[in-house]
Design a protein around this motif. Structure first.
Motif: not given
Length: 646
Positions: A607-610, A571-574, A631-636
């Motif tokens: 992203y956050y994981l559940t 998820s991102h921001a809920g 988990v940041s994938m902003q640059g990858s």
């Protein structure tokens, strides 16, 4: 360089500090819409945050945090459409333009709060709905990483408050005292003090009635706020029911997830659209509430179709109010779509919502609908009234307080024609994989040159099964349409088949970070029978600037074999982004790698994981574990993480 005495420097600093705060008082409320099948949707909330950075994550800096003195619980179904249910009031938010608001809820993993217990909820957040057999189900409302909050991207300006001579004098005196040795130091990320009222709950039982979406409740501030903000959530798209389990291992079970697409508006820059339906031709359901919703729509940026800005539910007396809506500017108007499976859709175009300073009248009339397709129709007669009229409290709901909705225009009184409904769902063979957070939208187009499709119905997919949780009911009727006039002129209403044909829709999906799907597949009412009509919805393509990413999670299980099935949610921001199934083998071993496709190389690719896991015993509640590290994938285009399932 001129020398400034220490006392003068301190005094100037004090004045600057006063100007930064300036007694600015901000109220924050929620409103929206809840589908008619929900009898209760309890929400418990504990904090509200603000940030000037629209892409800041909950673990980043820059947040102004306002914890409520005690968690508050409210039933979303007891708040009328157009009413604002206060989360909190009198917040001392620093003057700035904020690009994000974050709400921190409490979910079922937290011990039941007193406020939830007092209203009869079994969980801090809970959704009660009536299933296909007519049985009321009482389920926990599941959040995506509740401790990381529900983030709403917006643009809310908190202006400077009012500064009086006394306040400035007090500041100067305090500064002088500080120089004399009475200075104190304050630390922390929360700016200002939070004023929170006591919880207020309604006592209405509405059965299957649908009403507005609200969270929290507090007493009003003792003085008029400098600014009021409303967060708007649409339960039609954001309450996501799903099935899990299997017939061979304990049976199919149901859950309900909140995957939010909320917006936030400044009340001072907002207005509304009201109207009245004569329900003579409409069969109402439990609680007398008709299965009719009203949407305000505008063109998408590319002009290829319309998009929904706000939706509301028609009340038992036939009234409705779309509020708050951003005021229209630069020739951009709202088109109002009144829709339901048992009525012919009504579309009223070009409704202008202006602020009181630029508009002083609106049309309140009675529209006579043609009962047969025709190119000529009857017309309305109407009178004008102030556009700042406040709506009266709806008679179908008690225990709530109606908001004072300003800048409201009306489309008058309408009499919907009845229509025969039919059901549609997504085809399962062949399977076109949609992102887990997708919405499926059913469109129709007015049969006039230059018109583009309107959203008539939309629904979230079951994220684990790639179909709609329940078939979408659609109207097989024609469309009634007319054009609103701010001058108070009569509205001429025309009844005609849509461009796609009577009872025919084009269907497309949408999801964050993806392009809207192509408007090519069609679904049509069956010539006879009641079988559900299926439609194959094309896969979505990534939006410009987004890359195809791969997120890998390595799963380690603390108690192998404790759980038999599961799902990994991203998820991102809920808002739900992706899911992947967790097999019994994955939940019994160590070091199992699970991969998912997600949008990457964008500002929102954080992203956050559940993990959601369960056993075959239906009496044992599923275990839900959220992970606080993003988990940041902003640059990858690749990302990885390690998760321990406890």
């Amino acid at each position: 360089m001129k020398y400034c005495p220490p006392v003068l420097v301190a005094c100037l600093g004090a004045v600057t500090a006063l100007l930064a705060g300036c007694n600015t008082r901000s109220d924050v409320s929620l409103t929206g819409n809840t589908p008619t099948q929900y009898s209760h949707v309890w929400i418990t909330t504990q904090e509200v945050w603000f940030n000037t950075n629209g892409t800041a994550g909950p673990n980043d800096g820059g947040w102004e945090k306002f914890p409520l003195s005690t968690p508050t619980t409210i039933d979303m179904v007891t708040v009328n459409a157009g009413n604002l249910s206060s989360i909190t009031s009198g917040l001392r938010v620093s003057p700035a333009t904020y690009s994000q608001v974050l709400i921190i809820p409490l979910d079922q993993s937290t011990p039941l709060t007193t406020s939830a217990q007092n209203v009869g909820a079994l969980y801090n957040s809970e959704a009660d709905y009536v299933d296909s057999t007519g049985t009321t189900r009482q389920l926990p409302l599941e959040f995506l990483n509740p401790n990381q909050g529900v983030g709403i991207t917006t643009s809310l300006k908190v202006p400077l408050g009012h500064v009086g001579v006394t306040a400035i004098g007090a500041g100067l005196g305090a500064a002088a005292g500080a120089v004399a040795g009475n200075n104190t130091t304050s630390t922390g990320t929360t700016l200002g003090t939070t004023t929170t009222g006591t919880t207020t709950t309604g006592t209405t039982t509405l059965g299957g009635g649908g009403t507005s979406f609200g969270i929290g409740s507090s007493s009003a501030a003792s003085t008029t706020p400098d600014n009021s903000f409303a967060i708007v959530e649409d339960g039609t798209t954001d309450l996501v029911p799903f099935n899990y389990g299997s017939a061979s291992t304990g049976g199919i079970r149901t859950g309900i997830l909140l995957s939010q697409h909320a917006t936030a508006y400044d009340i001072s820059q907002s207005g509304g659209i009201s109207g009245q339906l004569t329900l003579t031709n409409v069969t109402t359901g439990t609680g007398g509430v008709p299965a009719i919703q009203v949407s305000a729509e505008i063109l998408t940026a590319d002009g290829s179709r319309h998009q929904v800005v706000l939706t509301t539910t028609v009340q038992s007396d036939g009234s409705f109010l779309l509020y708050p809506l951003p005021a229209t500017t630069n020739g951009t108007f709202y088109d109002v779509v009144i829709h339901g499976p048992q009525i012919a859709t009504i579309i009223i175009q070009s409704v202008d919502v202006t602020l009181a300073s630029s508009s002083s009248s609106s049309l309140f009339g009675t529209n006579t609908m043609n009962t047969t397709p025709s190119s000529t129709t009857g017309s309305t007669t109407g009178s004008t009234t102030s556009s700042t009229t406040s709506p009266s409290t709806n008679t179908s709901t008690t225990g709530t307080t109606n908001s004072s909705a300003n800048n409201v225009v009306s489309i008058g009184t309408l009499t919907p024609r009845s229509a025969t409904p039919f059901n549609s769902n997504l085809a399962t063979v062949p399977v076109a994989t949609l992102p887990a957070g997708s919405l499926v939208k059913f469109y129709q187009t007015l049969a006039r040159q230059g018109d583009v499709p309107y959203v008539i119905e939309n629904s979230p997919i079951d994220p684990f099964n790639e179909v709609l949780f329940a078939p979408q009911a659609l109207s097989s009727g024609t469309i009634d349409s007319g054009t609103w006039s701010s001058s108070g002129a009569n509205i001429t209403v025309v009844s005609a088949a849509p461009a796609e044909g009577a009872g025919t829709y084009v269907v497309a999906a949408s999801a964050p970070s993806y392009n809207d799907g192509p408007l090519t597949p069609k679904v049509k009412a069956p010539a006879s029978g009641t079988n559900t009509v299926t439609v194959m919805v094309p896969a979505l393509t990534l939006a410009s600037g987004a890359a195809a990413g791969t997120l890998t999670a390595t799963i380690t299980v603390a108690a192998p074999g404790k759980y038999e099935q599961g799902q990994l949610l991203v998820s991102h921001a809920g808002t739900l982004v992706a899911t992947a199934p967790l097999s019994q083998a994955a939940l019994s071993g160590s070091g199992t790698a699970v991969t998912m496709s997600v949008p990457a190389e964008t500002s929102t690719a954080v992203y956050y994981l559940t993990v959601r896991a369960w056993t075959s015993d239906p009496s044992v509640a599923p275990a839900i574990q959220s992970y606080p590290t993003a988990v940041s994938m902003q640059g990858s285009a690749t990302g990885s993480t390690e998760l321990t399932v406890n």
